[in-house]
Design a protein around this motif. Structure first.
Motif, short mmCIF file in Angstrom:
data_model
loop_
_atom_site.label_atom_id
_atom_site.label_comp_id
_atom_site.label_asym_id
_atom_site.label_seq_id
_atom_site.Cartn_x
_atom_site.Cartn_y
_atom_site.Cartn_z
N VAL A 112 -4.80 -9.04 -5.69
CA VAL A 112 -5.57 -8.22 -4.18
C VAL A 112 -5.60 -7.40 -5.45
O VAL A 112 -4.63 -6.28 -6.03
N ASN A 113 -6.59 -6.45 -5.19
CA ASN A 113 -6.83 -5.53 -6.01
C ASN A 113 -7.51 -4.24 -5.36
O ASN A 113 -8.01 -3.94 -4.52
N PHE A 114 -6.44 -2.96 -4.82
CA PHE A 114 -6.15 -2.09 -4.17
C PHE A 114 -7.26 -0.72 -4.65
O PHE A 114 -6.92 -0.66 -6.01
N PRO A 115 -7.81 -0.52 -4.30
CA PRO A 115 -8.94 0.29 -4.04
C PRO A 115 -7.84 1.63 -4.11
O PRO A 115 -6.94 2.15 -4.07
N PRO A 116 -8.69 2.65 -5.26
CA PRO A 116 -8.25 4.16 -6.31
C PRO A 116 -7.55 4.83 -4.54
O PRO A 116 -6.29 5.13 -5.21
N GLU A 117 -8.18 5.08 -3.65
CA GLU A 117 -7.40 5.82 -2.89
C GLU A 117 -6.09 5.38 -2.54
O GLU A 117 -5.24 5.95 -1.65
N GLN A 118 -6.57 3.99 -1.48
CA GLN A 118 -4.94 3.41 -0.82
C GLN A 118 -3.65 3.36 -2.10
O GLN A 118 -2.83 3.93 -1.36
N VAL A 119 -4.06 3.82 -3.42
CA VAL A 119 -2.68 3.52 -3.94
C VAL A 119 -1.92 4.44 -4.38
O VAL A 119 -0.98 4.82 -3.89
N ARG A 153 -4.74 3.69 8.94
CA ARG A 153 -3.63 3.27 10.10
C ARG A 153 -3.08 1.82 10.00
O ARG A 153 -1.45 1.40 9.87
N GLU A 154 -3.91 0.68 9.77
CA GLU A 154 -3.72 -0.66 9.60
C GLU A 154 -2.24 -0.37 8.64
O GLU A 154 -1.96 -1.28 8.50
N ARG A 155 -2.11 -0.40 7.51
CA ARG A 155 -2.13 -0.55 6.27
C ARG A 155 -0.50 0.28 6.51
O ARG A 155 -0.14 -0.48 5.75
N PHE A 156 -0.20 0.69 6.79
CA PHE A 156 0.83 2.24 7.37
C PHE A 156 1.28 1.33 7.98
O PHE A 156 2.57 0.97 7.51
N ALA A 157 0.69 0.40 9.42
CA ALA A 157 1.56 -0.58 9.67
C ALA A 157 2.41 -1.66 9.02
O ALA A 157 3.25 -2.15 9.19
N THR A 158 1.51 -1.89 8.43
CA THR A 158 1.77 -3.41 7.44
C THR A 158 2.55 -2.40 6.31
O THR A 158 4.06 -3.63 6.64
N TYR A 159 3.32 -2.10 5.44
CA TYR A 159 3.23 -1.31 4.94
C TYR A 159 5.08 -1.20 5.52
O TYR A 159 6.21 -1.17 5.26
N GLN A 160 4.61 -0.31 6.80
CA GLN A 160 6.33 -0.38 8.27
C GLN A 160 6.74 -1.72 8.03
O GLN A 160 7.85 -2.13 8.39
N THR A 161 6.11 -3.05 8.33
CA THR A 161 6.25 -3.76 8.97
C THR A 161 6.91 -5.16 7.55
O THR A 161 8.06 -5.77 7.51
N GLU A 162 6.47 -5.23 6.33
CA GLU A 162 5.98 -6.23 4.90
C GLU A 162 6.49 -5.10 3.80
O GLU A 162 7.46 -5.93 3.15
N GLY A 163 6.72 -4.19 3.84
CA GLY A 163 7.09 -3.12 3.06
C GLY A 163 5.99 -2.63 2.23
O GLY A 163 4.89 -3.42 2.40
N THR A 164 6.11 -1.78 1.07
CA THR A 164 5.04 -1.60 0.72
C THR A 164 4.80 -2.26 -0.69
O THR A 164 5.51 -2.62 -1.12
N PRO A 165 3.44 -3.02 -1.06
CA PRO A 165 3.26 -3.71 -2.43
C PRO A 165 3.83 -3.63 -3.32
O PRO A 165 4.00 -2.49 -3.99
N GLY A 166 4.24 -4.62 -4.26
CA GLY A 166 4.19 -4.68 -5.68
C GLY A 166 6.32 -3.59 -4.99
O GLY A 166 6.75 -3.74 -4.45
N VAL A 167 6.78 -3.68 -6.70
CA VAL A 167 8.36 -2.93 -6.31
C VAL A 167 8.13 -1.38 -7.15
O VAL A 167 9.17 -1.01 -6.82
N TYR A 168 7.32 -0.94 -7.49
CA TYR A 168 7.40 0.51 -7.61
C TYR A 168 7.54 0.94 -6.16
O TYR A 168 7.29 1.10 -5.52
N MET A 169 9.15 1.39 -6.59
CA MET A 169 8.88 2.36 -4.97
C MET A 169 9.63 2.00 -3.67
O MET A 169 9.11 2.33 -2.69
N GLN A 170 9.40 0.68 -4.18
CA GLN A 170 9.07 -0.38 -2.64
C GLN A 170 9.68 0.19 -1.59
O GLN A 170 11.33 0.57 -1.75
N THR A 171 8.86 0.26 -0.30
CA THR A 171 9.62 1.02 0.82
C THR A 171 9.31 0.29 1.84
O THR A 171 8.08 -0.46 2.16
N ASN A 172 9.90 0.57 3.59
CA ASN A 172 9.31 -0.14 4.26
C ASN A 172 8.91 1.47 5.26
O ASN A 172 8.52 1.01 6.66
N LEU A 173 9.38 2.35 4.29
CA LEU A 173 8.87 3.49 5.35
C LEU A 173 9.68 4.35 6.47
O LEU A 173 9.31 4.72 7.29
N ASP A 174 10.67 3.58 6.67
CA ASP A 174 11.49 3.42 7.79
C ASP A 174 12.10 5.34 7.61
O ASP A 174 12.45 5.09 9.20
#
Length: 238
Positions: A112-119, A153-174
């Motif tokens: 997936v090629n994430f846009p710069p503002e999302q990254v 908001r959708e991405r934020f919800a995904t991060y909290q349920t599935e974790g942030t993409p990649g291994v860099y500072m990977q977190t579910n933003l709990d």
């Protein structure tokens, strides 16, 4: 609990975000200080005291600021930054190099090629999570309103349920509460403060000032932030 006020600034290959993390006491103090600054500008130069502190028109002498002298507008930047660093805040600054990001994603065959503002926004969220965990508290994210707010908001919800993409500072933003809340910057002095931070952050990294006086003032503003020790894990990607 902390509040994290977020705004962005971009130009060319630079896509950056600034986040200003503050508790209720610092939020109140900074808001009061910025309101006092604008009340004085209103008395001296006849613009409404409710005028937005917006980096671009203040710097470029536009909109409500078009009749305000340069020395006053420069002074406003200094007063805003001094008000910020006077409080127990954390400043988050992060930018993405648009071309290098696209090249990296192509070279490594990203699925997936994430846009710069999302990254870049993800990196701000990860740093807000890091600060919150270090301080053993929680944070609510408040961002300047934007047309793609539902997608964030959708991405934020995904991060909290599935974790942030990649291994860099990977977190579910709990440590980040609820969702991303969006508000109009002209109604929030704290979002205006974040805008001023984002504007100077972008300009320092993208513009070589032709006027030596402007160069000196930019250096002073940047050093006010850096020397305060309140900037957390600033940098760019890739």
């Amino acid at each position: 609990m902390l509040l994290c006020f977020v705004d962005e600034s971009d130009q060319g290959d630079f896509h950056g975000f600034a986040g200003l993390m503050a508790d209720e006491h610092a939020t109140k103090a900074i808001t009061d200080s910025l309101n006092r600054t604008m009340r004085q500008v209103a008395v001296d130069w006849g613009i409404p005291a409710t005028t937005e502190l917006h980096g671009h028109p203040i710097f470029h002498n536009k909109e409500d600021w078009k009749h305000v002298p340069t020395r006053v507008r420069v002074g406003v930047f200094h007063k805003v930054f001094e008000a910020i660093v006077a409080e127990d805040v954390v400043i988050l600054l992060r930018w993405v190099h648009v071309t290098r990001l696209a090249e990296r994603q192509a070279r490594n065959f990203y699925p997936v090629n994430f846009p710069p503002e999302q990254v870049c926004f993800q990196h701000i969220l990860q740093r807000a999570q890091q600060v919150s965990a270090t301080r053993d508290t929680y944070t609510l994210i408040i961002a300047d309103d934007r047309h793609d707010r539902d997608r964030h908001r959708e991405r934020f919800a995904t991060y909290q349920t599935e974790g942030t993409p990649g291994v860099y500072m990977q977190t579910n933003l709990d440590r980040l509460l609820d969702t991303v809340h969006f508000a109009p910057s002209h109604m929030s002095r704290m979002l205006q403060a974040a805008d001023m931070l984002a504007f100077i952050y972008r300009r320092v990294h993208t513009v070589t000032e032709s006027d030596p006086r402007a160069s000196r003032e930019m250096a002073k503003l940047w050093n006010t932030l850096v020397d305060s020790g309140r900037v957390h894990n600033e940098g760019n990607w890739p």
